[in-house]
Design a protein around this motif. Structure first.
Motif, PDB file in Angstrom:
ATOM      1  N   MET A   1     -22.925 -60.723 -56.926  1.00  0.00           N
ATOM      2  CA  MET A   1     -24.340 -61.019 -56.766  1.00  0.00           C
ATOM      3  C   MET A   1     -25.218 -59.773 -56.785  1.00  0.00           C
ATOM      4  SD  MET A   1     -24.223 -64.064 -53.884  1.00  0.00           S
ATOM      5  CE  MET A   1     -25.988 -64.214 -53.833  1.00  0.00           C
ATOM      6  N   SER A   2     -24.608 -58.597 -56.679  1.00  0.00           N
ATOM      7  CA  SER A   2     -25.396 -57.377 -56.669  1.00  0.00           C
ATOM      8  C   SER A   2     -26.065 -57.172 -58.024  1.00  0.00           C
ATOM      9  CB  SER A   2     -24.515 -56.164 -56.346  1.00  0.00           C
ATOM     10  OG  SER A   2     -23.994 -56.264 -55.038  1.00  0.00           O
ATOM     11  N   PRO A   3     -27.285 -56.665 -58.025  1.00  0.00           N
ATOM     12  CA  PRO A   3     -27.964 -56.427 -59.302  1.00  0.00           C
ATOM     13  C   PRO A   3     -27.285 -55.314 -60.087  1.00  0.00           C
ATOM     14  CG  PRO A   3     -29.232 -55.512 -57.483  1.00  0.00           C
ATOM     15  CD  PRO A   3     -28.126 -56.305 -56.869  1.00  0.00           C
ATOM     16  N   PRO A   4     -27.518 -55.247 -61.389  1.00  0.00           N
ATOM     17  CA  PRO A   4     -26.933 -54.170 -62.204  1.00  0.00           C
ATOM     18  C   PRO A   4     -27.562 -52.832 -61.837  1.00  0.00           C
ATOM     19  CG  PRO A   4     -28.504 -55.448 -63.483  1.00  0.00           C
ATOM     20  CD  PRO A   4     -28.329 -56.161 -62.187  1.00  0.00           C
ATOM     21  N   PRO A   5     -27.005 -51.731 -62.323  1.00  0.00           N
ATOM     22  CA  PRO A   5     -27.569 -50.407 -62.014  1.00  0.00           C
ATOM     23  C   PRO A   5     -29.061 -50.358 -62.304  1.00  0.00           C
ATOM     24  CG  PRO A   5     -25.457 -50.156 -63.099  1.00  0.00           C
ATOM     25  CD  PRO A   5     -25.777 -51.629 -63.133  1.00  0.00           C
TER      26      PRO A   5
ATOM     27  N   ASP B   1     -36.444 -50.706 -67.219  1.00  0.00           N
ATOM     28  CA  ASP B   1     -36.178 -52.122 -67.453  1.00  0.00           C
ATOM     29  C   ASP B   1     -36.228 -52.923 -66.158  1.00  0.00           C
ATOM     30  OD1 ASP B   1     -35.514 -54.194 -69.356  1.00  0.00           O
ATOM     31  OD2 ASP B   1     -33.554 -54.274 -68.401  1.00  0.00           O
ATOM     32  N   ALA B   2     -36.889 -52.385 -65.130  1.00  0.00           N
ATOM     33  CA  ALA B   2     -36.976 -53.092 -63.856  1.00  0.00           C
ATOM     34  C   ALA B   2     -38.164 -54.046 -63.850  1.00  0.00           C
ATOM     35  CB  ALA B   2     -37.103 -52.100 -62.704  1.00  0.00           C
ATOM     36  N   SER B   3     -38.022 -55.121 -63.115  1.00  0.00           N
ATOM     37  CA  SER B   3     -39.116 -56.084 -62.963  1.00  0.00           C
ATOM     38  C   SER B   3     -39.021 -56.700 -61.579  1.00  0.00           C
ATOM     39  CB  SER B   3     -39.041 -57.169 -64.035  1.00  0.00           C
ATOM     40  OG  SER B   3     -37.804 -57.867 -63.959  1.00  0.00           O
TER      41      SER B   3
ATOM     42  N   TRP C   1     -37.757 -54.952 -56.834  1.00  0.00           N
ATOM     43  CA  TRP C   1     -37.614 -54.699 -58.271  1.00  0.00           C
ATOM     44  C   TRP C   1     -36.140 -54.505 -58.593  1.00  0.00           C
ATOM     45  CZ3 TRP C   1     -41.976 -53.646 -61.645  1.00  0.00           C
ATOM     46  CH2 TRP C   1     -43.215 -53.725 -61.007  1.00  0.00           C
ATOM     47  N   GLU C   2     -35.685 -55.181 -59.658  1.00  0.00           N
ATOM     48  CA  GLU C   2     -34.304 -55.024 -60.129  1.00  0.00           C
ATOM     49  C   GLU C   2     -34.305 -54.930 -61.646  1.00  0.00           C
ATOM     50  OE1 GLU C   2     -31.977 -58.282 -58.740  1.00  0.00           O
ATOM     51  OE2 GLU C   2     -32.320 -57.855 -56.611  1.00  0.00           O
ATOM     52  N   SER C   3     -33.248 -54.341 -62.186  1.00  0.00           N
ATOM     53  CA  SER C   3     -33.090 -54.274 -63.635  1.00  0.00           C
ATOM     54  C   SER C   3     -32.413 -55.535 -64.154  1.00  0.00           C
ATOM     55  CB  SER C   3     -32.249 -53.056 -64.038  1.00  0.00           C
ATOM     56  OG  SER C   3     -32.955 -51.868 -63.810  1.00  0.00           O
ATOM     57  N   SER C   4     -32.642 -55.820 -65.430  1.00  0.00           N
ATOM     58  CA  SER C   4     -32.008 -56.959 -66.073  1.00  0.00           C
ATOM     59  C   SER C   4     -30.557 -56.638 -66.369  1.00  0.00           C
ATOM     60  CB  SER C   4     -32.746 -57.289 -67.375  1.00  0.00           C
ATOM     61  OG  SER C   4     -31.973 -58.131 -68.194  1.00  0.00           O
ATOM     62  N   ASN C   5     -29.726 -57.700 -66.400  1.00  0.00           N
ATOM     63  CA  ASN C   5     -28.326 -57.513 -66.801  1.00  0.00           C
ATOM     64  C   ASN C   5     -28.209 -57.047 -68.241  1.00  0.00           C
ATOM     65  OD1 ASN C   5     -26.446 -58.297 -64.582  1.00  0.00           O
ATOM     66  ND2 ASN C   5     -27.696 -60.144 -64.617  1.00  0.00           N
ATOM     67  N   LEU C   6     -29.278 -57.206 -69.024  1.00  0.00           N
ATOM     68  CA  LEU C   6     -29.249 -56.785 -70.418  1.00  0.00           C
ATOM     69  C   LEU C   6     -29.775 -55.384 -70.614  1.00  0.00           C
ATOM     70  CD1 LEU C   6     -30.591 -60.081 -72.031  1.00  0.00           C
ATOM     71  CD2 LEU C   6     -28.223 -59.380 -71.683  1.00  0.00           C
ATOM     72  N   SER C   7     -30.031 -54.676 -69.494  1.00  0.00           N
ATOM     73  CA  SER C   7     -30.590 -53.333 -69.577  1.00  0.00           C
ATOM     74  C   SER C   7     -29.640 -52.387 -70.298  1.00  0.00           C
ATOM     75  CB  SER C   7     -30.882 -52.794 -68.184  1.00  0.00           C
ATOM     76  OG  SER C   7     -31.327 -51.465 -68.229  1.00  0.00           O
ATOM     77  N   GLY C   8     -30.204 -51.568 -71.159  1.00  0.00           N
ATOM     78  CA  GLY C   8     -29.402 -50.569 -71.847  1.00  0.00           C
ATOM     79  C   GLY C   8     -29.262 -49.313 -71.022  1.00  0.00           C
ATOM     80  N   VAL C   9     -28.460 -48.398 -71.503  1.00  0.00           N
ATOM     81  CA  VAL C   9     -28.243 -47.143 -70.801  1.00  0.00           C
ATOM     82  C   VAL C   9     -29.396 -46.195 -71.098  1.00  0.00           C
ATOM     83  CG1 VAL C   9     -26.730 -45.151 -70.566  1.00  0.00           C
ATOM     84  CG2 VAL C   9     -25.756 -47.416 -70.856  1.00  0.00           C
ATOM     85  N   VAL C  10     -29.962 -45.605 -70.034  1.00  0.00           N
ATOM     86  CA  VAL C  10     -31.061 -44.662 -70.199  1.00  0.00           C
ATOM     87  C   VAL C  10     -30.597 -43.318 -69.673  1.00  0.00           C
ATOM     88  CG1 VAL C  10     -33.426 -44.101 -69.546  1.00  0.00           C
ATOM     89  CG2 VAL C  10     -32.775 -46.475 -69.921  1.00  0.00           C
ATOM     90  N   CYS C  11     -30.758 -42.271 -70.466  1.00  0.00           N
ATOM     91  CA  CYS C  11     -30.374 -40.935 -70.053  1.00  0.00           C
ATOM     92  C   CYS C  11     -31.442 -40.395 -69.125  1.00  0.00           C
ATOM     93  CB  CYS C  11     -30.234 -40.016 -71.264  1.00  0.00           C
ATOM     94  SG  CYS C  11     -29.855 -38.311 -70.814  1.00  0.00           S
ATOM     95  N   VAL C  12     -31.036 -39.895 -67.953  1.00  0.00           N
ATOM     96  CA  VAL C  12     -31.996 -39.369 -66.991  1.00  0.00           C
ATOM     97  C   VAL C  12     -31.564 -37.972 -66.578  1.00  0.00           C
ATOM     98  CG1 VAL C  12     -32.598 -41.650 -66.100  1.00  0.00           C
ATOM     99  CG2 VAL C  12     -30.703 -40.434 -65.085  1.00  0.00           C
ATOM    100  N   LEU C  13     -32.505 -37.259 -65.985  1.00  0.00           N
ATOM    101  CA  LEU C  13     -32.206 -35.898 -65.542  1.00  0.00           C
ATOM    102  C   LEU C  13     -31.209 -35.944 -64.394  1.00  0.00           C
ATOM    103  CD1 LEU C  13     -32.820 -32.858 -65.670  1.00  0.00           C
ATOM    104  CD2 LEU C  13     -34.556 -33.256 -63.925  1.00  0.00           C
TER     105      LEU C  13
END
Length: 472
Positions: free
Chosen positions: A107-111, A116-118, A460-472
């Motif tokens: 049940m935990s939200p994706p990373p 891609d959060a809403s 706010w949570e990200s969608s399960n369809l969220s892609g990978v985003v490169c961050v610092l």
């Protein structure tokens, strides 16, 4: 265990097949499936029962919910039929069967990817719903909301657990210091206070006193942070004398103090935000004031072991670090990357500094590499500006709008290029119209936002369809 017939065991006449009678409905599965809940689960214990009786074990529980949980054990995912039940119903049944950790994982939200959060929900306490402050658990995304003198506790699935009434009229600072213990303070009442929220019990209080200085009295709390052994709390007296005090977690009593100062100027006012940095063992504090002549303040780091200041900067001031007249409106630390971020009060620019290489002018101003993002620089003077670092992302609140800064992939190996960032809106136009953002916090894979004079905390949570985003 409710009405479990201990005289019967799973039917193993067909290899590892197991038959269970749950609430009058027959289920047939495999031994490996019901044991996948782990050795501490009820089903695992039942699978080890030995008997010659061929009848299935009877369990007096809801068969429809059990069907959902059995599907979870088979695939590590919840089936679509899970939507027929509330999160609390599923959590209660999973706890009964001893598979609550599997349900929590499913049940935990994706990373959390800010781009891609809403908003997925708004948590509103039942009484005195206007939050005065809140804190989120970094481990599981549970939420504690202070409203007036009460604290409402929401667990990992954001179900209400308990509301605790404290002796304070209005809580303005709150911090997790243990899994069930909150440290709280108020602008209106002296001292820092510890409450065990699981038992609704006041545990201890600590007050800043000094027998040699009668001016130290009725000191209130302005910020709280903690390490595994120490609670750090900023105190201020009515005449502005202030200090950061160290409280031993084993005794919940004050053990020492850092940097007592008079508070007569912006360079000496009480700390408004505290962060403990595990990698270096230092405590970072910041103080910000604003008035007719704009913003002013300081950032300061102490070594708690020696009590010495190891680095500090004051703004506004001459030099590029302050870009004279454009002091920071807020600062925060990415403790994993050892990077300090600030947002400028007038321009709205974001700057970063490497905590491993600080000097007189450590700031590098971040370049926005998103040409489609309409710049708000120069047009947001006077708006609330907040900055919050979480999981190598920088979330920024400007008035009612929310944005995220993440690193840009430009290296040959797909790595993030140093100092290059992409800025994106997190919210939509209708989101930003709900009111000015007053606080940002994050925990687990959730982002939490409160707004001025608005009831409840946005989740706010990200969608399960969220892609990978490169961050610092």
């Amino acid at each position: 265990m409710d009405n479990v017939n201990s005289d019967h065991t799973p039917d193993r006449q067909n290899g590892d097949r197991v038959k269970l009678n749950v609430g009058g409905k027959l289920f047939e599965t495999t031994l490996s499936t019901i044991q996948s809940g782990g050795p501490d689960s009820l089903l695992y214990a039942l699978s080890n029962r030995q008997s010659d009786e061929p009848n299935p074990i009877f369990i007096d529980r809801d068969p429809d919910v059990f069907s959902v949980l059995l599907s979870l054990l088979r695939s590590n995912r919840l089936p679509s039929t899970a939507s027929r039940f509330s999160k609390q119903e599923l959590a209660d049944e999973a706890l009964y069967y001893g598979i609550d950790s599997q349900l929590k994982s499913a049940m935990s939200p994706p990373p959390l990817q800010g781009i891609d959060a809403s908003i997925v929900s708004t948590v509103r306490p039942a009484a005195d719903a206007l939050p005065s402050t809140f804190t989120a658990s970094s481990d599981d995304g549970s939420l504690w909301i202070a409203h007036g003198g009460q604290i409402s506790v929401y667990d990992w699935n954001l179900s209400h657990s308990v509301t605790v009434r404290t002796h304070l009229d209005n809580i303005t600072s709150i911090r997790h210091v243990w899994s069930d213990v909150a440290a709280v303070g108020s602008d209106y009442s002296s001292g820092i206070h510890f409450y065990d929220l699981s038992s609704s019990r006041h545990v201890a209080s600590a007050h800043w006193t000094d027998p040699s200085d009668p001016r130290i009295y009725r000191a209130t709390v302005t910020a709280i942070a903690d390490s595994p052994t120490t609670v750090f709390s900023s105190f201020v007296c009515p005449h502005k004398e202030n200090s950061v005090l160290l409280i031993d977690k084993s005794t919940l009593q004050i053990s020492s103090e850092l940097g007592r100062q008079s508070g007569a100027s912006s360079k000496n006012m009480a700390v408004g935000k505290l962060t403990w940095i595990p990698a270096t063992g230092v405590v970072l504090g910041s103080a910000i004031a604003w008035g007719a002549f704009g913003y002013s303040g300081y950032v300061r780091m102490w070594d708690p072991r020696s009590g010495e200041v190891v680095w500090e900067t004051n703004e506004p001031g001459s030099g590029r670090s302050a870009r004279f007249g454009d002091s920071f409106a807020d600062v925060d630390v990415d403790v994993d990357e050892l990077t300090l971020f600030k947002i400028c009060s007038k321009s709205g620019d974001i700057a970063m500094a490497d905590l491993r290489n600080l000097g007189e002018d450590p700031w590098v101003y971040m370049e926005d590499k998103n040409p489609s993002m309409i710049s708000s620089n120069g047009n947001n003077n006077g708006e609330n500006k907040l900055i919050h670092c979480y999981k190598n992302q920088v979330f920024v609140g400007r008035g009612g709008s929310l944005e995220v800064w993440s690193g840009v992939r430009e290296g040959r190996n797909g790595s993030c290029s140093e100092g290059l960032f992409r800025r994106n809106f997190v919210d939509r136009v209708e989101d930003s119209g709900r009111g000015a953002i007053s606080r940002i916090d994050a925990g687990g894979n959730r982002l939490f936002v409160s707004r001025e004079d608005v009831e409840g905390i946005e989740v706010w949570e990200s969608s399960n369809l969220s892609g990978v985003v490169c961050v610092l």
